[in-house]
Design a protein around this motif. Structure first.
Motif, PDB file in Angstrom:
ATOM      1  N   PRO A 181       0.639  -1.551   0.023  1.00 52.70           N
ATOM      2  CA  PRO A 181       0.455   0.378   0.232  1.00 52.70           C
ATOM      3  C   PRO A 181       1.137   1.704  -0.052  1.00 52.70           C
ATOM      4  O   PRO A 181       0.901   2.335  -0.930  1.00 52.70           O
ATOM      5  CB  PRO A 181      -0.795  -0.250   1.015  1.00 52.70           C
ATOM      6  CG  PRO A 181      -0.930  -2.059   1.617  1.00 52.70           C
ATOM      7  CD  PRO A 181       0.145  -1.905   1.115  1.00 52.70           C
ATOM      8  N   PHE A 182       2.139   1.301   0.215  1.00 56.30           N
ATOM      9  CA  PHE A 182       3.245   2.589   0.563  1.00 56.30           C
ATOM     10  C   PHE A 182       3.043   2.208  -1.074  1.00 56.30           C
ATOM     11  O   PHE A 182       3.239   3.673  -0.638  1.00 56.30           O
ATOM     12  CB  PHE A 182       3.936   2.455   1.553  1.00 56.30           C
ATOM     13  CG  PHE A 182       3.340   1.939   3.201  1.00 56.30           C
ATOM     14  CD1 PHE A 182       3.443   3.525   3.946  1.00 56.30           C
ATOM     15  CD2 PHE A 182       2.791   0.978   3.620  1.00 56.30           C
ATOM     16  CE1 PHE A 182       2.261   3.711   4.849  1.00 56.30           C
ATOM     17  CE2 PHE A 182       2.563   0.785   5.147  1.00 56.30           C
ATOM     18  CZ  PHE A 182       2.469   2.319   5.844  1.00 56.30           C
ATOM     19  N   ARG A 223       1.886   1.603  -3.484  1.00 59.18           N
ATOM     20  CA  ARG A 223       0.896   2.480  -4.490  1.00 59.18           C
ATOM     21  C   ARG A 223       0.773   3.499  -4.580  1.00 59.18           C
ATOM     22  O   ARG A 223       0.812   4.342  -5.123  1.00 59.18           O
ATOM     23  CB  ARG A 223       0.103   0.910  -3.799  1.00 59.18           C
ATOM     24  CG  ARG A 223       0.180  -0.543  -4.709  1.00 59.18           C
ATOM     25  CD  ARG A 223      -1.232  -0.445  -4.720  1.00 59.18           C
ATOM     26  NE  ARG A 223      -1.340  -1.996  -5.187  1.00 59.18           N
ATOM     27  CZ  ARG A 223      -1.609  -2.898  -4.774  1.00 59.18           C
ATOM     28  NH1 ARG A 223      -1.491  -2.966  -3.469  1.00 59.18           N
ATOM     29  NH2 ARG A 223      -1.156  -4.534  -4.944  1.00 59.18           N
ATOM     30  N   LYS A 224       1.151   4.233  -3.652  1.00 54.07           N
ATOM     31  CA  LYS A 224       0.461   6.091  -2.935  1.00 54.07           C
ATOM     32  C   LYS A 224       2.080   6.380  -3.580  1.00 54.07           C
ATOM     33  O   LYS A 224       1.584   7.597  -3.889  1.00 54.07           O
ATOM     34  CB  LYS A 224       0.441   5.523  -1.243  1.00 54.07           C
ATOM     35  CG  LYS A 224       0.040   7.290  -1.038  1.00 54.07           C
ATOM     36  CD  LYS A 224       0.634   7.640  -0.121  1.00 54.07           C
ATOM     37  CE  LYS A 224       0.544   9.128   0.562  1.00 54.07           C
ATOM     38  NZ  LYS A 224       0.722   9.296   2.413  1.00 54.07           N
ATOM     39  N   TRP A 225       3.378   6.490  -2.970  1.00 51.88           N
ATOM     40  CA  TRP A 225       4.656   6.450  -3.390  1.00 51.88           C
ATOM     41  C   TRP A 225       4.494   6.734  -4.879  1.00 51.88           C
ATOM     42  O   TRP A 225       4.936   7.137  -5.623  1.00 51.88           O
ATOM     43  CB  TRP A 225       5.988   6.552  -3.095  1.00 51.88           C
ATOM     44  CG  TRP A 225       5.262   6.122  -1.479  1.00 51.88           C
ATOM     45  CD1 TRP A 225       4.711   7.480  -0.814  1.00 51.88           C
ATOM     46  CD2 TRP A 225       6.478   5.970  -0.100  1.00 51.88           C
ATOM     47  NE1 TRP A 225       4.896   7.274   0.515  1.00 51.88           N
ATOM     48  CE2 TRP A 225       6.123   5.755   1.110  1.00 51.88           C
ATOM     49  CE3 TRP A 225       6.748   4.023  -0.159  1.00 51.88           C
ATOM     50  CZ2 TRP A 225       6.470   5.428   2.541  1.00 51.88           C
ATOM     51  CZ3 TRP A 225       8.072   3.983   0.641  1.00 51.88           C
ATOM     52  CH2 TRP A 225       7.400   4.606   2.059  1.00 51.88           C
ATOM     53  N   GLY A 284       2.351   6.605  -6.672  1.00 46.97           N
ATOM     54  CA  GLY A 284       1.399   7.126  -7.516  1.00 46.97           C
ATOM     55  C   GLY A 284       1.021   7.256  -9.093  1.00 46.97           C
ATOM     56  O   GLY A 284       1.045   6.097 -10.160  1.00 46.97           O
ATOM     57  N   GLU A 285       1.166   7.972 -10.150  1.00 45.07           N
ATOM     58  CA  GLU A 285       1.485   8.375 -11.279  1.00 45.07           C
ATOM     59  C   GLU A 285       2.538   8.107 -12.677  1.00 45.07           C
ATOM     60  O   GLU A 285       2.417   8.704 -13.522  1.00 45.07           O
ATOM     61  CB  GLU A 285       0.079   9.293 -11.866  1.00 45.07           C
ATOM     62  CG  GLU A 285      -1.311   9.907 -12.092  1.00 45.07           C
ATOM     63  CD  GLU A 285      -1.583   8.417 -11.805  1.00 45.07           C
ATOM     64  OE1 GLU A 285      -1.862   8.065 -12.791  1.00 45.07           O
ATOM     65  OE2 GLU A 285      -2.204   8.262 -10.703  1.00 45.07           O
ATOM     66  N   THR A 310      12.612   2.613  -0.343  1.00 45.02           N
ATOM     67  CA  THR A 310      12.154   4.363  -0.289  1.00 45.02           C
ATOM     68  C   THR A 310      13.285   5.126  -0.033  1.00 45.02           C
ATOM     69  O   THR A 310      12.805   6.176  -0.467  1.00 45.02           O
ATOM     70  CB  THR A 310      11.738   4.211   1.419  1.00 45.02           C
ATOM     71  OG1 THR A 310      10.992   2.999   1.600  1.00 45.02           O
ATOM     72  CG2 THR A 310      10.891   5.298   1.791  1.00 45.02           C
ATOM     73  N   MET A 366       8.728   9.713   5.059  1.00 42.78           N
ATOM     74  CA  MET A 366       8.028   8.677   4.046  1.00 42.78           C
ATOM     75  C   MET A 366       8.394   7.425   5.144  1.00 42.78           C
ATOM     76  O   MET A 366       7.484   6.346   5.015  1.00 42.78           O
ATOM     77  CB  MET A 366       8.900   8.066   2.787  1.00 42.78           C
ATOM     78  CG  MET A 366       8.828   8.498   1.872  1.00 42.78           C
ATOM     79  SD  MET A 366       8.925   9.139   0.273  1.00 42.78           S
ATOM     80  CE  MET A 366       9.148   7.372  -0.644  1.00 42.78           C
ATOM     81  N   GLU A 417       6.184   7.770   8.325  1.00 39.57           N
ATOM     82  CA  GLU A 417       4.809   7.263   7.498  1.00 39.57           C
ATOM     83  C   GLU A 417       4.765   5.407   8.033  1.00 39.57           C
ATOM     84  O   GLU A 417       3.663   4.837   7.586  1.00 39.57           O
ATOM     85  CB  GLU A 417       4.614   7.754   6.435  1.00 39.57           C
ATOM     86  CG  GLU A 417       2.795   7.269   5.712  1.00 39.57           C
ATOM     87  CD  GLU A 417       2.958   8.245   3.550  1.00 39.57           C
ATOM     88  OE1 GLU A 417       1.937   7.338   3.085  1.00 39.57           O
ATOM     89  OE2 GLU A 417       3.666   8.711   3.394  1.00 39.57           O
ATOM     90  N   SER A 418       5.572   5.126   7.139  1.00 40.52           N
ATOM     91  CA  SER A 418       6.093   3.184   6.921  1.00 40.52           C
ATOM     92  C   SER A 418       6.786   2.660   7.742  1.00 40.52           C
ATOM     93  O   SER A 418       6.624   1.526   7.609  1.00 40.52           O
ATOM     94  CB  SER A 418       6.332   3.153   5.707  1.00 40.52           C
ATOM     95  OG  SER A 418       7.919   4.009   5.824  1.00 40.52           O
TER      96      SER A 418
END
Length: 196
Positions: free
Chosen positions: A16-17, A19-21, A23-24, A68, A98, A101-102
């Motif tokens: 999940p981390f 996927r968020k980081w 992004g696009e 990371t 980061m 957050e993780s």
């Protein structure tokens, strides 16, 4: 390589981390054989995509930590612009955020070390003896540095020649070739081997 295909290298609940980081961003992830010179690497490609290489031999928590670190380069450059220093304040801030957050990804005995490291993230993993010892990789040695991470008066090797940094002019460095006496201009991201 999709984020999901990294799962076998990662600790539990890390996806999940990522996927968020991710992004696009369009990111090429290359899993390499173990390298003694580096654990991972980030590069912006000519087509504006991003490439991250990372050693396949790393333990899952270290793999995630290194990934990371490299993603923090990408995100900091995209957020603050290409003129920032690779391991400057913007990268440190991004990497710190980061890591915090993780933090839940890491084992209980590792969390205090990650928290301590996050207070002032270092460019080189080897600058944290606690983490090096934890992951048992004392034999790792990174001989290369960015010239911007050295100081005025430091000596370094570049393409088998010895130089000394004489001064910084704007963002570039004036360096004297100690063999010929000639002065050369080095960009801040030149990779060199510091002579201790």
């Amino acid at each position: 390589m999709s984020v999901s295909s990294l799962e076998k290298y990662l600790p539990e609940n890390a996806l999940p981390f990522l996927r968020k980081w991710f992004g696009e961003y369009y990111i090429h992830i290359k899993i390499t054989r173990g390298r003694n010179s580096k654990l991972g690497d980030y590069r912006k490609m000519p087509d504006k995509s991003h490439q991250i290489t990372i050693n396949s031999t790393l333990q899952p928590q270290l793999f995630f930590f290194v990934l990371t670190h490299e993603l923090a380069h990408l995100i900091a450059f995209e957020q603050f612009g290409r003129k920032i220093f690779p391991h400057g304040a913007e990268w440190k801030h991004t990497f710190r955020e980061m890591l915090l957050e993780s933090i839940s990804i890491y084992a209980e005995d590792l969390k205090p070390m990650i928290l301590k490291f996050s207070r002032s993230p270092k460019a080189n993993f080897m600058a944290s003896p606690e983490l090096v010892k934890y992951f048992h990789i004392e034999d790792f040695h990174d001989e290369s540095s960015y010239i911007e991470d050295l100081n005025i008066g430091d000596r370094f090797l570049y393409r088998k020649h010895t130089y000394i940094i004489q001064e910084k002019r704007k963002i570039n460095y004036l360096c004297k070739n100690l063999d010929s006496g000639k002065i050369y201009i080095f960009k801040p991201l030149a990779r060199v081997e510091k002579i201790s």
